[in-house]
Design a protein around this motif. Structure first.
Motif, PDB file in Angstrom:
ATOM      1  N   MET A   4      -4.745-101.194 -30.185  1.00  0.00           N
ATOM      2  CA  MET A   4      -4.030-100.251 -29.323  1.00  0.00           C
ATOM      3  C   MET A   4      -3.530-100.936 -28.048  1.00  0.00           C
ATOM      4  O   MET A   4      -2.458-100.608 -27.538  1.00  0.00           O
ATOM      5  CB  MET A   4      -4.917 -99.055 -28.983  1.00  0.00           C
ATOM      6  CG  MET A   4      -5.191 -98.137 -30.166  1.00  0.00           C
ATOM      7  SD  MET A   4      -3.706 -97.356 -30.827  1.00  0.00           S
ATOM      8  CE  MET A   4      -3.380 -96.139 -29.553  1.00  0.00           C
ATOM      9  N   THR A   5      -4.295-101.890 -27.550  1.00  0.00           N
ATOM     10  CA  THR A   5      -3.847-102.646 -26.375  1.00  0.00           C
ATOM     11  C   THR A   5      -2.608-103.454 -26.708  1.00  0.00           C
ATOM     12  O   THR A   5      -1.634-103.471 -25.943  1.00  0.00           O
ATOM     13  CB  THR A   5      -4.972-103.571 -25.869  1.00  0.00           C
ATOM     14  OG1 THR A   5      -6.093-102.761 -25.522  1.00  0.00           O
ATOM     15  CG2 THR A   5      -4.532-104.381 -24.663  1.00  0.00           C
ATOM     16  N   GLU A   6      -2.627-104.130 -27.862  1.00  0.00           N
ATOM     17  CA  GLU A   6      -1.442-104.880 -28.303  1.00  0.00           C
ATOM     18  C   GLU A   6      -0.252-103.947 -28.464  1.00  0.00           C
ATOM     19  O   GLU A   6       0.875-104.283 -28.084  1.00  0.00           O
ATOM     20  CB  GLU A   6      -1.727-105.580 -29.641  1.00  0.00           C
ATOM     21  CG  GLU A   6      -2.682-106.733 -29.545  1.00  0.00           C
ATOM     22  CD  GLU A   6      -2.045-107.970 -28.959  1.00  0.00           C
ATOM     23  OE1 GLU A   6      -0.834-108.195 -29.141  1.00  0.00           O
ATOM     24  OE2 GLU A   6      -2.775-108.718 -28.286  1.00  0.00           O
ATOM     25  N   ALA A   7      -0.501-102.760 -29.013  1.00  0.00           N
ATOM     26  CA  ALA A   7       0.578-101.788 -29.206  1.00  0.00           C
ATOM     27  C   ALA A   7       1.142-101.348 -27.858  1.00  0.00           C
ATOM     28  O   ALA A   7       2.361-101.258 -27.678  1.00  0.00           O
ATOM     29  CB  ALA A   7       0.069-100.585 -29.995  1.00  0.00           C
ATOM     30  N   TYR A   8       0.258-101.090 -26.906  1.00  0.00           N
ATOM     31  CA  TYR A   8       0.692-100.664 -25.577  1.00  0.00           C
ATOM     32  C   TYR A   8       1.558-101.744 -24.916  1.00  0.00           C
ATOM     33  O   TYR A   8       2.630-101.460 -24.394  1.00  0.00           O
ATOM     34  CB  TYR A   8      -0.533-100.360 -24.713  1.00  0.00           C
ATOM     35  CG  TYR A   8      -0.202-100.035 -23.280  1.00  0.00           C
ATOM     36  CD1 TYR A   8       0.233 -98.768 -22.924  1.00  0.00           C
ATOM     37  CD2 TYR A   8      -0.306-101.002 -22.296  1.00  0.00           C
ATOM     38  CE1 TYR A   8       0.552 -98.478 -21.608  1.00  0.00           C
ATOM     39  CE2 TYR A   8       0.003-100.722 -20.976  1.00  0.00           C
ATOM     40  CZ  TYR A   8       0.431 -99.455 -20.634  1.00  0.00           C
ATOM     41  OH  TYR A   8       0.746 -99.182 -19.339  1.00  0.00           O
ATOM     42  N   ILE A   9       1.098-102.976 -24.968  1.00  0.00           N
ATOM     43  CA  ILE A   9       1.848-104.080 -24.368  1.00  0.00           C
ATOM     44  C   ILE A   9       3.215-104.215 -25.034  1.00  0.00           C
ATOM     45  O   ILE A   9       4.236-104.399 -24.365  1.00  0.00           O
ATOM     46  CB  ILE A   9       1.040-105.394 -24.456  1.00  0.00           C
ATOM     47  CG1 ILE A   9      -0.191-105.293 -23.537  1.00  0.00           C
ATOM     48  CG2 ILE A   9       1.899-106.597 -24.092  1.00  0.00           C
ATOM     49  CD1 ILE A   9      -1.215-106.387 -23.752  1.00  0.00           C
ATOM     50  N   ALA A  10       3.250-104.092 -26.361  1.00  0.00           N
ATOM     51  CA  ALA A  10       4.522-104.203 -27.088  1.00  0.00           C
ATOM     52  C   ALA A  10       5.476-103.074 -26.721  1.00  0.00           C
ATOM     53  O   ALA A  10       6.672-103.297 -26.519  1.00  0.00           O
ATOM     54  CB  ALA A  10       4.262-104.206 -28.598  1.00  0.00           C
ATOM     55  N   VAL A  11       4.958-101.853 -26.617  1.00  0.00           N
ATOM     56  CA  VAL A  11       5.804-100.707 -26.278  1.00  0.00           C
ATOM     57  C   VAL A  11       6.349-100.848 -24.858  1.00  0.00           C
ATOM     58  O   VAL A  11       7.529-100.588 -24.603  1.00  0.00           O
ATOM     59  CB  VAL A  11       5.022 -99.383 -26.452  1.00  0.00           C
ATOM     60  CG1 VAL A  11       5.745 -98.213 -25.829  1.00  0.00           C
ATOM     61  CG2 VAL A  11       4.776 -99.100 -27.931  1.00  0.00           C
ATOM     62  N   VAL A  12       5.498-101.272 -23.929  1.00  0.00           N
ATOM     63  CA  VAL A  12       5.951-101.467 -22.547  1.00  0.00           C
ATOM     64  C   VAL A  12       7.008-102.562 -22.487  1.00  0.00           C
ATOM     65  O   VAL A  12       8.011-102.435 -21.775  1.00  0.00           O
ATOM     66  CB  VAL A  12       4.758-101.772 -21.612  1.00  0.00           C
ATOM     67  CG1 VAL A  12       5.229-102.244 -20.256  1.00  0.00           C
ATOM     68  CG2 VAL A  12       3.878-100.537 -21.466  1.00  0.00           C
ATOM     69  N   GLN A  13       6.808-103.643 -23.238  1.00  0.00           N
ATOM     70  CA  GLN A  13       7.789-104.738 -23.268  1.00  0.00           C
ATOM     71  C   GLN A  13       9.127-104.240 -23.817  1.00  0.00           C
ATOM     72  O   GLN A  13      10.184-104.534 -23.251  1.00  0.00           O
ATOM     73  CB  GLN A  13       7.267-105.893 -24.126  1.00  0.00           C
ATOM     74  CG  GLN A  13       8.199-107.081 -24.193  1.00  0.00           C
ATOM     75  CD  GLN A  13       8.337-107.801 -22.871  1.00  0.00           C
ATOM     76  OE1 GLN A  13       7.348-108.088 -22.227  1.00  0.00           O
ATOM     77  NE2 GLN A  13       9.553-108.083 -22.467  1.00  0.00           N
ATOM     78  N   GLU A  14       9.092-103.484 -24.888  1.00  0.00           N
ATOM     79  CA  GLU A  14      10.321-102.946 -25.475  1.00  0.00           C
ATOM     80  C   GLU A  14      11.023-102.021 -24.483  1.00  0.00           C
ATOM     81  O   GLU A  14      12.242-102.053 -24.341  1.00  0.00           O
ATOM     82  CB  GLU A  14      10.006-102.194 -26.768  1.00  0.00           C
ATOM     83  CG  GLU A  14       9.586-103.107 -27.905  1.00  0.00           C
ATOM     84  CD  GLU A  14       8.953-102.357 -29.066  1.00  0.00           C
ATOM     85  OE1 GLU A  14       8.981-101.097 -29.071  1.00  0.00           O
ATOM     86  OE2 GLU A  14       8.430-103.028 -29.976  1.00  0.00           O
ATOM     87  N   TRP A  15      10.236-101.196 -23.805  1.00  0.00           N
ATOM     88  CA  TRP A  15      10.787-100.278 -22.814  1.00  0.00           C
ATOM     89  C   TRP A  15      11.447-101.065 -21.684  1.00  0.00           C
ATOM     90  O   TRP A  15      12.567-100.762 -21.273  1.00  0.00           O
ATOM     91  CB  TRP A  15       9.672 -99.372 -22.301  1.00  0.00           C
ATOM     92  CG  TRP A  15      10.039 -98.519 -21.135  1.00  0.00           C
ATOM     93  CD1 TRP A  15      10.923 -97.480 -21.128  1.00  0.00           C
ATOM     94  CD2 TRP A  15       9.530 -98.629 -19.806  1.00  0.00           C
ATOM     95  NE1 TRP A  15      10.979 -96.932 -19.867  1.00  0.00           N
ATOM     96  CE2 TRP A  15      10.145 -97.616 -19.041  1.00  0.00           C
ATOM     97  CE3 TRP A  15       8.621 -99.479 -19.190  1.00  0.00           C
ATOM     98  CZ2 TRP A  15       9.865 -97.437 -17.689  1.00  0.00           C
ATOM     99  CZ3 TRP A  15       8.342 -99.295 -17.847  1.00  0.00           C
ATOM    100  CH2 TRP A  15       8.961 -98.295 -17.117  1.00  0.00           C
ATOM    101  N   GLY A  16      10.766-102.092 -21.184  1.00  0.00           N
ATOM    102  CA  GLY A  16      11.322-102.913 -20.113  1.00  0.00           C
ATOM    103  C   GLY A  16      12.593-103.620 -20.542  1.00  0.00           C
ATOM    104  O   GLY A  16      13.562-103.698 -19.774  1.00  0.00           O
ATOM    105  N   ASP A  17      12.621-104.104 -21.759  1.00  0.00           N
ATOM    106  CA  ASP A  17      13.806-104.802 -22.266  1.00  0.00           C
ATOM    107  C   ASP A  17      15.016-103.875 -22.334  1.00  0.00           C
ATOM    108  O   ASP A  17      16.146-104.300 -22.112  1.00  0.00           O
ATOM    109  CB  ASP A  17      13.542-105.402 -23.652  1.00  0.00           C
ATOM    110  CG  ASP A  17      12.575-106.572 -23.608  1.00  0.00           C
ATOM    111  OD1 ASP A  17      12.326-107.110 -22.498  1.00  0.00           O
ATOM    112  OD2 ASP A  17      12.057-106.938 -24.683  1.00  0.00           O
TER     113      ASP A  17
END
Length: 197
Positions: free
Chosen positions: A50-63
Motif C-alpha cells: 500500500m505504501t508503494e501504491a501511495y507513492i506511485a499514485v502521488v507521483q502520477e498525480w504530480g506528473d
C-alpha cells in the motif's frame, strides 16, 4: 504485466476507492487478479504494498500537473501556475489527500506504514521545490529540502485540508498567490524599516 505489477495496480485502485484502512489484502487480490501469497512474496506485507501504491499514485498525480507549469522559477507567475495545476486536479486527487490524512491521523495504529511514508517525505519535498523553483531535482541540497521543501509541503498540506473540509471556502490559486504576494511584501517592508538608519 506480472504479478508484482498487477498487485501494485490493484493496490492503487483500492487506495483510491477504499483508502488505507478500508483496504484488505483480499481486496487487493480481487482487484489485481493475483493470489494472496504473492503480496508477501513480492512486497513483504500489505502495508508495504500500500505504501508503494501511495507513492506511485502521488507521483502520477504530480506528473499530471507539473508538466504544464509556466513562469520563471521562484516567480509569482510560477507559484500561481503550480497551484492552478494542483487545483485543476483536486477532485481526482481527493482520495489521495484523504489517504494522506488517514495515515497522519492514525497515530500509532499504523507505525510501519507511517515510518515507510515518512522515509519518502524527502522525495516529495524534492519534487515540490523543483516545481516551484525550476531547479532540477538532482541539484537540490538537503538544506533546500529541509527549508523550502518543508515550506511548500506545509502549503500543500494546508491546501489539501481546506479542500477536504470545505471546498466552497477553500482558497483558490489566485487567492493563495495573492496571499503569498502580501506575505512577501510585508516581510520586505519590515526589513526596510528595520534596516533604515
Amino acid at each position: 504485466m506480472g504479478h508484482r505489477e498487477d498487485l501494485l495496480e490493484g493496490a492503487k485502485k483500492c487506495l483510491v476507492e477504499k483508502g488505507f484502512v478500508g483496504t484488505t489484502a483480499r481486496d487487493i487480490v480481487k482487484a489485481s487478479g493475483a493470489n494472496l501469497a504473492s503480496i508477501g512474496y513480492h512486497y513483504g506485507s500489505k502495508d508495504a504494498l500500500m505504501t508503494e501504491a501511495y507513492i506511485a499514485v502521488v507521483q502520477e498525480w504530480g506528473d499530471q500537473f507539473s508538466a504544464g507549469v509556466e513562469g520563471r522559477g521562484g516567480s509569482l507567475e510560477r507559484f500561481r501556475s503550480v497551484w492552478d495545476g494542483v487545483h485543476a486536479g483536486h477532485e481526482a486527487s481527493g482520495p489521495i489527500w484523504a489517504a494522506s490524512m488517514e495515515i497522519a491521523l492514525a497515530g500509532d495504529r499504523m507505525p510501519q506504514l507511517r515510518s515507510m511514508l515518512a522515509a519518502s517525505q524527502g522525495e516529495g519535498r524534492r519534487g515540490l521545490v523543483s516545481m516551484f523553483t525550476g531547479v532540477p531535482e538532482e541539484d537540490l541540497t538537503e538544506e533546500d529540502l529541509r527549508t523550502a521543501g518543508a515550506f511548500y509541503q506545509a502549503l500543500l498540506n494546508g491546501f489539501m485540508l481546506q479542500w477536504l473540509f470545505d471546498p466552497a471556502s477553500a482558497a483558490t490559486p489566485a487567492e493563495l498567490t495573492e496571499g503569498m504576494r502580501r506575505a512577501v511584501a510585508g516581510m520586505a517592508a519590515a526589513k526596510t524599516v528595520r534596516d533604515a538608519p
